[in-house]
Scaffold this motif. Sequence first.
Motif, PDB file in Angstrom:
ATOM      1  N   MET A  31       0.845  -1.191   0.000  1.00  0.00           N
ATOM      2  CA  MET A  31       0.000   0.000   0.000  1.00  0.00           C
ATOM      3  C   MET A  31       0.887   1.250   0.000  1.00  0.00           C
ATOM      4  N   ILE A  32       0.541   2.205  -0.849  1.00  0.00           N
ATOM      5  CA  ILE A  32       1.263   3.475  -0.941  1.00  0.00           C
ATOM      6  C   ILE A  32       0.352   4.590  -0.430  1.00  0.00           C
ATOM      7  N   LEU A  33       0.859   5.377   0.509  1.00  0.00           N
ATOM      8  CA  LEU A  33       0.124   6.520   1.025  1.00  0.00           C
ATOM      9  C   LEU A  33       0.649   7.788   0.365  1.00  0.00           C
ATOM     10  N   VAL A  34      -0.260   8.616  -0.132  1.00  0.00           N
ATOM     11  CA  VAL A  34       0.098   9.912  -0.712  1.00  0.00           C
ATOM     12  C   VAL A  34      -0.539  11.001   0.146  1.00  0.00           C
ATOM     13  N   THR A  35       0.292  11.877   0.709  1.00  0.00           N
ATOM     14  CA  THR A  35      -0.248  13.035   1.422  1.00  0.00           C
ATOM     15  C   THR A  35      -0.358  14.203   0.446  1.00  0.00           C
ATOM     16  N   VAL A  43       0.523   0.356   5.363  1.00  0.00           N
ATOM     17  CA  VAL A  43       1.274   1.133   4.366  1.00  0.00           C
ATOM     18  C   VAL A  43       2.745   0.695   4.352  1.00  0.00           C
ATOM     19  N   GLU A  44       3.284   0.511   3.154  1.00  0.00           N
ATOM     20  CA  GLU A  44       4.689   0.166   2.984  1.00  0.00           C
ATOM     21  C   GLU A  44       5.533   1.361   2.537  1.00  0.00           C
ATOM     22  N   MET A  45       4.919   2.262   1.761  1.00  0.00           N
ATOM     23  CA  MET A  45       5.658   3.383   1.201  1.00  0.00           C
ATOM     24  C   MET A  45       4.794   4.643   1.249  1.00  0.00           C
ATOM     25  N   ILE A  46       5.470   5.783   1.360  1.00  0.00           N
ATOM     26  CA  ILE A  46       4.777   7.079   1.435  1.00  0.00           C
ATOM     27  C   ILE A  46       5.416   8.052   0.453  1.00  0.00           C
ATOM     28  N   VAL A  47       4.576   8.841  -0.204  1.00  0.00           N
ATOM     29  CA  VAL A  47       5.042  10.057  -0.865  1.00  0.00           C
ATOM     30  C   VAL A  47       4.409  11.217  -0.125  1.00  0.00           C
ATOM     31  N   HIS A  48       5.248  12.028   0.479  1.00  0.00           N
ATOM     32  CA  HIS A  48       4.761  13.133   1.303  1.00  0.00           C
ATOM     33  C   HIS A  48       4.807  14.422   0.484  1.00  0.00           C
TER      34      HIS A  48
END
Length: 314
Positions: free
Chosen positions: A1-5, A62-67
């Motif tokens: 899962m990728i989280l985008v803020t 979540v495994e990865m984030i783009v902040h």
Amino acid sequence: MILVTGATGFVGGALVDRLACDGFATRAAIRRERISFPAGVQAVRVGDLSAGTDWRDALSGVEMIVHAAARVHVMAETASDPLAEFRLTNVEGTLNLAGQAAEAGVRRFVFLSSIKVNGESSPVGRPFMADDPSAPLDPYGVSKMEAENRLLELGVQAGMEVVIVRPPLVYGPGVKANFATMMRWLRRGVPLPLGAIHNARSLVALDNLADLLVTCLLHPAAAGQVFLVSDGEDVSTTELLRRAARAMGRSARLLPIPSACLEGTAALLGKKSVAQRLCGTLQVDIEKTRRLLGWNPPLTLDQGLKRAVEGLEL
């Protein structure tokens, strides 16, 4: 899962669309707006980006984030202490998210920073490079630099892979502010006193930036690195306007006013920073990005301009 803020913003929204199109499990963090996302994208409301924001629900699985969320640079600042305001969001808010992410087992954290960390203008013939010493000149750039430094430290301490991307001016469908204003003037045939500007500027198309952010999520060599990004072609303000007009099927009406006259007039009117952006040089070198990641901009400058003007709001 990728989280985008910042998923409702200019860059974050484009990235969510790209990730969904590519089939990635994607979660979009939003403040409070109700907005539709592509099918399969989960939306989670987190409120404002601050030192007290609770990210537990957003980070589950979540495994990865783009902040991409931030307090952005504004032309007419109203805060009595702008640096303090930028720090609250861009530094403390970011570190709060990153700390909770590390505790939740997030593997990689991609931070959307700004070329303002390098400075406001590059020496003629000497583009900014990713590993140059930082030299921010305004509160926004200082806050981004401080966030970068603390993220890299946290990444080492917590074993979380941190990647930093510093874009210059980003343009594309839905672009606003000065870029959109100039594009509308071009479309209307308004004469502009920008026909004799001999500077050099790096820009990055929205689709190119989104492509690099996806690459930074996936490429093993990205961990712990700082990358610059651009379309790979630098142009003067005059040439940019001519090519944007051509993308519209029009001819630019540009008056050949010397840049020194423009800068002098702007200084008298209290618009020195605007003239600097129009007349100054700001180039970035993306050789490190190409070499370590094998990345090249998918779109040319002309293709990016074509998409930008096609999506321009009248």
